[in-house]
Design an enzyme around this catalytic site. Structure first.
Site, PDB file in Angstrom:
ATOM      1  N   LYS A 167       0.845  -1.202   0.000  1.00  0.00           N
ATOM      2  CA  LYS A 167       0.000   0.000   0.000  1.00  0.00           C
ATOM      3  C   LYS A 167       0.875   1.245   0.000  1.00  0.00           C
ATOM      4  O   LYS A 167       2.007   1.205   0.492  1.00  0.00           O
ATOM      5  CB  LYS A 167      -0.848   0.019   1.293  1.00  0.00           C
ATOM      6  CG  LYS A 167      -1.975  -0.984   1.342  1.00  0.00           C
ATOM      7  CD  LYS A 167      -2.747  -0.843   2.656  1.00  0.00           C
ATOM      8  CE  LYS A 167      -3.842  -1.888   2.779  1.00  0.00           C
ATOM      9  NZ  LYS A 167      -4.944  -1.712   1.830  1.00  0.00           N
ATOM     10  N   ARG A 203     -10.184 -11.594   2.272  1.00  0.00           N
ATOM     11  CA  ARG A 203     -11.068 -12.626   1.706  1.00  0.00           C
ATOM     12  C   ARG A 203     -10.387 -13.995   1.723  1.00  0.00           C
ATOM     13  O   ARG A 203     -11.065 -15.018   1.809  1.00  0.00           O
ATOM     14  CB  ARG A 203     -11.488 -12.222   0.280  1.00  0.00           C
ATOM     15  CG  ARG A 203     -10.342 -12.084  -0.677  1.00  0.00           C
ATOM     16  CD  ARG A 203     -10.694 -11.231  -1.882  1.00  0.00           C
ATOM     17  NE  ARG A 203     -10.768  -9.809  -1.551  1.00  0.00           N
ATOM     18  CZ  ARG A 203     -11.042  -8.848  -2.410  1.00  0.00           C
ATOM     19  NH1 ARG A 203     -11.276  -9.119  -3.676  1.00  0.00           N
ATOM     20  NH2 ARG A 203     -11.078  -7.595  -2.023  1.00  0.00           N
TER      21      ARG A 203
HETATM   22  N1  BES Z   1      -7.923  -3.892   4.705  1.00  0.00           N
HETATM   23  C1  BES Z   1      -8.177  -3.492   3.374  1.00  0.00           C
HETATM   24  C2  BES Z   1      -9.508  -2.771   3.197  1.00  0.00           C
HETATM   25  C3  BES Z   1      -9.671  -1.463   3.905  1.00  0.00           C
HETATM   26  C4  BES Z   1      -9.601  -0.283   3.196  1.00  0.00           C
HETATM   27  C5  BES Z   1      -9.979  -1.398   5.243  1.00  0.00           C
HETATM   28  C6  BES Z   1      -9.787   0.923   3.824  1.00  0.00           C
HETATM   29  C7  BES Z   1     -10.168  -0.202   5.875  1.00  0.00           C
HETATM   30  C8  BES Z   1     -10.075   0.965   5.166  1.00  0.00           C
HETATM   31  C9  BES Z   1      -8.195  -4.721   2.457  1.00  0.00           C
HETATM   32  O1  BES Z   1      -7.393  -5.764   2.854  1.00  0.00           O
HETATM   33  C10 BES Z   1      -7.682  -4.267   1.136  1.00  0.00           C
HETATM   34  O2  BES Z   1      -6.553  -3.895   1.072  1.00  0.00           O
HETATM   35  N2  BES Z   1      -8.524  -4.301   0.113  1.00  0.00           N
HETATM   36  C11 BES Z   1      -8.156  -3.886  -1.179  1.00  0.00           C
HETATM   37  C12 BES Z   1      -8.604  -4.939  -2.151  1.00  0.00           C
HETATM   38  C13 BES Z   1      -8.100  -4.751  -3.555  1.00  0.00           C
HETATM   39  C14 BES Z   1      -6.607  -4.944  -3.605  1.00  0.00           C
HETATM   40  C15 BES Z   1      -8.793  -5.720  -4.470  1.00  0.00           C
HETATM   41  C16 BES Z   1      -8.840  -2.561  -1.464  1.00  0.00           C
HETATM   42  O3  BES Z   1      -9.988  -2.390  -1.066  1.00  0.00           O
HETATM   43  O4  BES Z   1      -8.192  -1.685  -2.027  1.00  0.00           O
HETATM   44 MN    MN Z   2      -5.389  -5.545   2.150  1.00  0.00          MN
END
Ligand code: BES
Ligand code: MN
Ligand code: ZN
Length: 500
Positions: free
Chosen positions: A280, A354
């Site tokens: 990230k 997931r």
């Molecule tokens: N933990 C994150 C989702 C999240 C985003 C939680 C903002 C709290 C605040 C999750 O694991 C994630 O990174 N999701 C990605 C998925 C994508 C790579 C398909 C996302 O939502 O960007």
């Molecule tokens: Mn994630």
């Protein structure tokens, strides 16, 4: 915070502050603020300030009067509760939180709350206890100054005024409210901790300690068990981290439980989500300590369930791990075999929630669960869809949705249903495996839910995406910025709904 009931006349109560609700009983466009109290002395004490036009009854408007005439209270706090026609226990809960937060900022440590008669007493009392307890939560506990008690004002006692006839049922409502709100604060404590102080191992220890206090059976397992169970999706995420993962199982199995129903609560416990190799951006990454909020919610809900004792069997399955990049980490393109035997092509290592839930849902079914609920900070996409206001609900059957929506309504939490049509299934196709873990940017929250559905299969299931609602971005009059504890109250209400 102590909470108790009193059937004395509000004007006769000696207290640092008497709190009353002001409703706007407006006609057409003209606001008509009315003090909700049967005690004429209280209404009289507020008469002048109401007549001045300074008080409108607008929601969360606060007006503090000193030495109110005719009252034994040192102060009178008027809190606006909005339009009379919209007033319910949900508003009352927030008003009680507002009272706590307003008064503690002025170093007042106890007060009396007289709520009037608009909301039925057992609902009102429960909502006030919940709101006050939730409002008292302070996320700043690593601030050095908090060690100085005077700089850390806490509300010590709240007294709620009730009719004599309602005292007995009111006491029961008060106990329920206290258990639920203290469990919600327990969840918020877990979520608030930084990831260096809330590793999967620490989460497991904290859960064990809570379980022994409330009489739940708790089993915790590490990497060996995760591998032995062939939880390839969970392990794929956990393998990249030096910090060992934890699989936590909490069991509540009361005598006289409802026949043939065994509820399974599955929680995402990513104690820190860097994104893994699909790392990230740095901006805002510190917030990813709250990626274990789903797990904390289920653990807190189990605490409340153990204390409230509904007659239904419930098992919680918590998947706790970090998501880290390292030489051992899984990489985009890798294929993992989930516990169910389904193969997953990893497109993005940041879609880790997931993966761990896939094995959690399947494992809960192996343990005999007949109905499943999972909670997870799963997608940024749910925040795009619903903002910070509503959590996303996905339901595999309308019956599950109806049950959950009813519980949700009673709990006063905001959630909105999103679809799971078969057409979305196209999105998860992989060239080389049964499915991919990430795909198109569009409909991302639905994609994630469709992926989970592959592992819930025919078991009736609810998925709660709390990514946008588990952390409050701003202070609100009734609740501090930080972990919200969203979904716990709805979950507890939902579970109670299955009681024999
Ligand atoms: N933990 C994150 C989702 C999240 C985003 C939680 C903002 C709290 C605040 C999750 O694991 C994630 O990174 N999701 C990605 C998925 C994508 C790579 C398909 C996302 O939502 O960007
Ligand atoms: Mn994630
Ligand atoms: Zn995550």
């Amino acid at each position: 915070m102590k909470t108790n009931l009193s059937s004395s006349t509000p004007s006769q109560l000696e207290t640092d502050c008497l709190v009353v609700v002001v409703l706007d009983r407006n006609e057409k466009d003209k606001s008509a603020p009315s003090v909700e109290c049967d005690d004429a002395a209280v209404v009289a004490a507020a008469k002048d300030v109401i007549a001045s036009g300074e008080v409108t009854g607008k929601i969360f408007e606060t007006t503090l009067l000193h030495n109110p005439t005719g009252l034994k209270a040192k102060r009178l706090l008027l809190i606006g509760a909005g339009k009379a026609k919209d007033f319910s226990a949900a508003e009352l809960r927030k008003i009680a939180g507002t009272a706590v937060r307003t008064l503690k900022s002025k170093s007042i440590r106890s007060f009396v709350f007289a709520y009037g008669s608009t909301v039925p007493s057992s609902f009102a009392i429960r909502a006030i206890v919940e709101g006050a307890t939730i409002g008292d939560f302070d996320p700043g506990y690593y601030k050095s100054e908090r060690k100085d008690k005077d700089k850390n004002p806490k509300i010590e006692a709240v007294t709620i005024v009730v009719q004599k006839d309602d005292e007995k049922s009111g006491q029961a409502a008060l106990e329920i409210g206290r258990i639920i709100a203290e469990s919600q604060n327990f969840t918020r404590d877990l979520v608030n901790e930084p990831s260096n102080l809330m590793t999967p191992t620490i989460l497991a220890e904290r859960t064990k300690k809570m379980a022994s206090e409330v009489g739940l059976v708790c089993e915790t397992y590490g990497s060996d068990k995760i591998k032995a169970l062939k939880m390839g999706a969970f392990w794929g995420v956990a393998q990249g981290s030096d910090e060992p993962p934890a699989l936590i199982v909490l069991r509540y199995d009361p005598v006289g439980a409802a026949d043939k129903v065994h509820l399974g609560l599955v929680g995402k416990g990513v104690t820190f989500d860097t994104g893994g190799i699909s790392i990230k951006p740095a901006d805002g990454m510190e917030k990813m300590k709250y990626d274990m909020a789903g797990a904390a919610t289920m653990i807190g809900a189990m605490r409340a369930i153990a204390l409230l004792k509904p007659k239904v069997k419930v098992t919680a399955v918590i998947l706790a791990t970090e998501n880290m990049p390292s030489g051992k980490a899984q990489k985009p393109g890798d294929v993992q075999i989930a516990m169910s035997g389904k193969s997953i092509e990893i497109i993005n290592t940041d879609a880790e929630g997931r993966l761990i839930l896939a094995d959690g849902l399947y494992y809960a079914r192996q343990l005999g669960c007949t109905h499943l609920v999972d909670a997870a900070t799963l997608t940024g996409a749910v925040v795009v869809a619903l903002g910070y206001v509503n959590a996303g609900i996905f339901a595999s059957t309308d019956e599950m949705y109806e049950r959950f929506a009813k519980a949700n309504q009673q709990a006063g939490e905001k959630m909105w249903r999103l679809p799971l049509d078969d057409e979305y299934k196209e999105l998860i196709k992989s060239n080389i495996a049964d499915m991919v873990n990430a795909g198109s940017r569009y409909g991302g929250a639905i994609f994630a839910a469709m992926f989970l559905k592959e592992f819930a299969e025919d078991t009736p299931w609810i998925h709660l995406d709390i990514a946008g609602t588990a952390w409050m971005e701003e202070n609100k009059p009734w609740i501090a910025k930080g972990p919200s504890g969203i979904a716990l109250r709805s979950l507890v209400e939902f579970v109670k709904g299955w009681s024999a």
